[in-house]
Enzyme design. Sequence first.
Site, PDB file in Angstrom:
ATOM      1  N   SER A 103      -8.689  24.592  20.368  1.00 17.99           N
ATOM      2  CA  SER A 103      -8.588  23.758  21.563  1.00 17.99           C
ATOM      3  C   SER A 103      -9.857  22.907  21.656  1.00 17.99           C
ATOM      4  O   SER A 103     -10.675  22.923  20.737  1.00 17.99           O
ATOM      5  CB  SER A 103      -8.465  24.702  22.748  1.00 17.99           C
ATOM      6  OG  SER A 103      -8.326  23.977  23.908  1.00 17.99           O
TER       7      SER A 103
ATOM      8  N   LYS B  17      -6.730  11.087  24.792  1.00 20.81           N
ATOM      9  CA  LYS B  17      -6.203  12.455  24.713  1.00 20.81           C
ATOM     10  C   LYS B  17      -4.779  12.394  25.249  1.00 20.81           C
ATOM     11  O   LYS B  17      -4.563  12.298  26.455  1.00 20.81           O
ATOM     12  CB  LYS B  17      -7.070  13.410  25.525  1.00 20.81           C
ATOM     13  CG  LYS B  17      -6.632  14.850  25.397  1.00 20.81           C
ATOM     14  CD  LYS B  17      -7.668  15.768  26.028  1.00 20.81           C
ATOM     15  CE  LYS B  17      -7.305  17.223  25.844  1.00 20.81           C
ATOM     16  NZ  LYS B  17      -6.096  17.609  26.566  1.00 20.81           N
TER      17      LYS B  17
ATOM     18  N   TYR C  94      -3.618  12.487  14.491  1.00 26.67           N
ATOM     19  CA  TYR C  94      -5.060  12.279  14.674  1.00 26.67           C
ATOM     20  C   TYR C  94      -5.931  13.119  13.750  1.00 26.67           C
ATOM     21  O   TYR C  94      -7.151  13.063  13.832  1.00 26.67           O
ATOM     22  CB  TYR C  94      -5.491  12.510  16.126  1.00 26.67           C
ATOM     23  CG  TYR C  94      -5.018  13.808  16.760  1.00 26.67           C
ATOM     24  CD1 TYR C  94      -5.492  15.038  16.318  1.00 26.67           C
ATOM     25  CD2 TYR C  94      -4.121  13.785  17.816  1.00 26.67           C
ATOM     26  CE1 TYR C  94      -5.058  16.210  16.918  1.00 26.67           C
ATOM     27  CE2 TYR C  94      -3.689  14.953  18.416  1.00 26.67           C
ATOM     28  CZ  TYR C  94      -4.155  16.168  17.960  1.00 26.67           C
ATOM     29  OH  TYR C  94      -3.743  17.328  18.539  1.00 26.67           O
TER      30      TYR C  94
ATOM     31  N   LYS D 104     -12.281  14.796  30.447  1.00 26.90           N
ATOM     32  CA  LYS D 104     -11.083  14.774  31.295  1.00 26.90           C
ATOM     33  C   LYS D 104     -11.141  13.587  32.239  1.00 26.90           C
ATOM     34  O   LYS D 104     -12.156  13.389  32.922  1.00 26.90           O
ATOM     35  CB  LYS D 104     -11.008  16.071  32.116  1.00 26.90           C
ATOM     36  CG  LYS D 104     -10.650  17.279  31.282  1.00 26.90           C
ATOM     37  CD  LYS D 104      -9.163  17.276  30.953  1.00 26.90           C
ATOM     38  CE  LYS D 104      -8.677  18.636  30.562  1.00 26.90           C
ATOM     39  NZ  LYS D 104      -7.518  19.098  31.271  1.00 26.90           N
TER      40      LYS D 104
ATOM     41  N   CYS E  64     -14.168  17.364  73.451  1.00 29.36           N
ATOM     42  CA  CYS E  64     -14.768  18.421  74.255  1.00 29.36           C
ATOM     43  C   CYS E  64     -15.809  17.701  75.111  1.00 29.36           C
ATOM     44  O   CYS E  64     -16.724  17.064  74.567  1.00 29.36           O
ATOM     45  CB  CYS E  64     -15.451  19.460  73.356  1.00 29.36           C
ATOM     46  SG  CYS E  64     -16.617  20.493  74.263  1.00 29.36           S
TER      47      CYS E  64
ATOM     48  N   CYS F 299     -22.044  22.270  75.144  1.00 29.85           N
ATOM     49  CA  CYS F 299     -21.296  22.940  74.065  1.00 29.85           C
ATOM     50  C   CYS F 299     -22.211  23.118  72.850  1.00 29.85           C
ATOM     51  O   CYS F 299     -22.835  22.158  72.380  1.00 29.85           O
ATOM     52  CB  CYS F 299     -20.077  22.108  73.690  1.00 29.85           C
ATOM     53  SG  CYS F 299     -19.251  22.713  72.219  1.00 29.85           S
TER      54      CYS F 299
HETATM   55  S1  IVH Z   1      -8.362  16.877  18.349  1.00 24.20           S
HETATM   56  C1  IVH Z   1      -9.965  20.937  17.047  1.00 24.20           C
HETATM   57  N1  IVH Z   1      -7.502  14.607  19.273  1.00 24.20           N
HETATM   58  O1  IVH Z   1      -5.740  18.148  23.172  1.00 24.20           O
HETATM   59  C2  IVH Z   1      -9.646  19.683  17.707  1.00 24.20           C
HETATM   60  N2  IVH Z   1      -6.648  16.603  20.233  1.00 24.20           N
HETATM   61  O2  IVH Z   1      -7.272  20.315  24.569  1.00 24.20           O
HETATM   62  C3  IVH Z   1      -8.229  19.475  17.803  1.00 24.20           C
HETATM   63  N3  IVH Z   1      -4.982  16.231  21.998  1.00 24.20           N
HETATM   64  O3  IVH Z   1      -4.774  20.934  21.274  1.00 24.20           O
HETATM   65  C4  IVH Z   1      -7.788  18.470  18.706  1.00 24.20           C
HETATM   66  N4  IVH Z   1      -4.963  14.050  21.892  1.00 24.20           N
HETATM   67  O4  IVH Z   1      -3.055  19.053  21.610  1.00 24.20           O
HETATM   68  C5  IVH Z   1      -7.435  15.935  19.364  1.00 24.20           C
HETATM   69  N5  IVH Z   1      -6.789  12.518  19.964  1.00 24.20           N
HETATM   70  C6  IVH Z   1      -6.729  13.845  20.061  1.00 24.20           C
HETATM   71  C7  IVH Z   1      -5.866  14.491  20.984  1.00 24.20           C
HETATM   72  C8  IVH Z   1      -5.871  15.875  21.041  1.00 24.20           C
HETATM   73  C9  IVH Z   1      -4.448  15.110  22.475  1.00 24.20           C
HETATM   74  C10 IVH Z   1      -4.652  17.603  22.460  1.00 24.20           C
HETATM   75  C11 IVH Z   1      -4.332  18.569  21.347  1.00 24.20           C
HETATM   76  C12 IVH Z   1      -5.319  19.697  21.517  1.00 24.20           C
HETATM   77  C13 IVH Z   1      -5.692  19.531  22.963  1.00 24.20           C
HETATM   78  C14 IVH Z   1      -7.052  20.144  23.224  1.00 24.20           C
END
Ligand code: IVH
Length: 659
Positions: free
Chosen positions: A81, A112, A220, A305, A417, A422
């Site tokens: 992740s 992302k 990616y 995020k 009030c 008070c």
């Molecule tokens: S790289 C070890 N690149 O985000 C790194 N992930 O929270 C692997 N995701 O499980 C992930 N867009 O499902 C990467 N451009 C991007 C991404 C991406 C979406 C998702 C992916 C991963 C999750 C991590």
Amino acid sequence: MDDIIKRVLELTNNINKWNYEYYYDDKPSVSDEQYDAAVIELKSIEEKYPELKSKNSPSSRVGGYVSEKFEKYTHKYPMLSLNNAFNQDDMLTFRKQIDIEDFDNSFIVEPKIDGLSLSLIYSKGILIKGVTRGDGIVGEDVTNNVLVIQDVPQIIKNDDEYFEVRGEVYISNSNFNRINLERKSSGLVEFANPRNAASGTLRQLDSNIVRKRKLSFFAYEIIGTSLESQSKKISTLKKLGFKTSNLIESANGIDDVMNKIRIIESKRDKIDFEIDGVVIKINNVKFHNLMGRTSKFPKWAIAYKLASEVSVTKLIDIVPTIGRTGKVTYNARLESVRLAGTLVKNATLHNSDYIKENDIRIGDYVSVKKAGDIIPKVIGPVLDRREVGVNKWDEANVCPGCNSKLMRLGNDVDQYCLNKKCELRKKESLIYFCSKVAMNIDNLGESIIRDFFDRGFIRKYSDIYKLDNYSSEILSIKGYKDKTLQNILSSIEISKKNSVERLITGLGIKHIGPKAAKEIASYIKNLTPSSKLNLEDIRGIGEKIEKSWNSWMKIDDNIQEIIELEKAGVNLNYISNSKSEKLSGLKFVITGKLNNPRTYYVGIIESNGGKVTSQISNSTDYLLIGKDAGSKLDKAKKNNITVIDEDNFEEIITKVSRP
Ligand code: IVH
């Protein structure tokens, strides 16, 4: 401690339940923001009390479930992740952790995509398997469904025995809307969002349904190649016939990364798919290997995020609060939720009419929005999530502080009030007196004022200036260290020197805010207990203000307060702050622990035409140091920059005026 254990259990149960709903059922009952807020809270408790962290804590799981519906497949390389960043500081921490001598500052910044990750395995150029992430170690073999995704090439120009591509499966927004319309007209439950629709679709047993729903795929990552950079991987993927996002940017250094994040964010509502963040990856693969990974995520990448401007969360309670004028404001106590980058537990509900008009009820799921960037407000209930037994809300009839009946004045929508004695009103008046717009006593914050009021140390404005009488009592309270008290007393001391318009503002005289206070102060020049005034000549001051001022000045208690404040050494004179230019052209850097808050020194330097910067450069003239000055002091010495301590600073500024 019992409460903390209870909270850890509650958070653990919630997160486990939400994980199951999200990964297994594709039916999340909470928003991503609410989920993130719970994980952040659990992690912070675990950091503070490591003994409470269980081996199976959801805070250390990669996340994901393996369903029984499909054949299981153990990933050759775990599907990790990403760690999350929520703001620029988190990005700076990420950058700091890249402790590599010849690091080239080259990053790749990618959207992302809010879908689910998929691994594609090719052998001699033929697609032989498509696997979901599952729990990161074991995934589900969904090859039959992957074969009907148009964006996934079934044959590629590659001779390797084993070649693995990873990317994100998603459903475009337009497709999502079409699917939901169809489901609605067939009487089926609609998908909550495109991610759930994609996840539910990829894990369908009938691949004909998958074909009709039209999944998309962005690649990616290539696993186990000798390609030396992420940018090369992306261009190779393109050449092989994979779709890659055209929002991908390269960046040089963290400032540039932040720019590229903003660029991607600005395109967020112009693209036909959901993104929930931006992924930042170190470009050069040689550095990936140097950085390594934890059990959960690689250290060479991070997910920034993107904040949601509106979040949904549960309304736990509606609490009336009383302002210094007696006006009632209703506040929402919320189950904590991440909103525009911060954790939110409270929001405003304005007044009783607002709550009734929007039919907001305790126990509802409500949408919360950042209003003017600072105070979040509740917009309204999410009606289709209203549970049975959630009853209509009734407004408060009496003041929660003094029990006196709340009144409406004329046609005013607000309740008041009207009891001047008070205690809630008094506390709010003291808070306003110390606030930034008034006396600016910055170390005497809201909760301390409330605490000191309840303990009887501060009951009226002038008591603030006699607080040192209670030093030993304060030091015996848990949580008050000598340093805390010194900081409070020193900011009180500094406030004595304020020009008198700050005091006039702080007195909270009806209709007299900071602007009118300034006009009055510059006209009267000094405040005396008998300042009955003819204000007609003052710009911007009308009859209303004049009346209010003069009637306030007639009240004995008020006059007594001015006398007490003067006795305590509070300045009652107007100090014109026309700027001096005595430090003009001089640049200061401030470092280490000083006796006064940083704002004190910055104020003096800037009001005399000087500049304060955060980093030492060739153009720095002075480094002002306090205790424990660190690397900046070394740098200043190396660059022959004049280093001054507080005494030297005092000497310099006695030659110039204070703000
Ligand atoms: S790289 C070890 N690149 O985000 C790194 N992930 O929270 C692997 N995701 O499980 C992930 N867009 O499902 C990467 N451009 C991007 C991404 C991406 C979406 C998702 C992916 C991963 C999750 C991590």
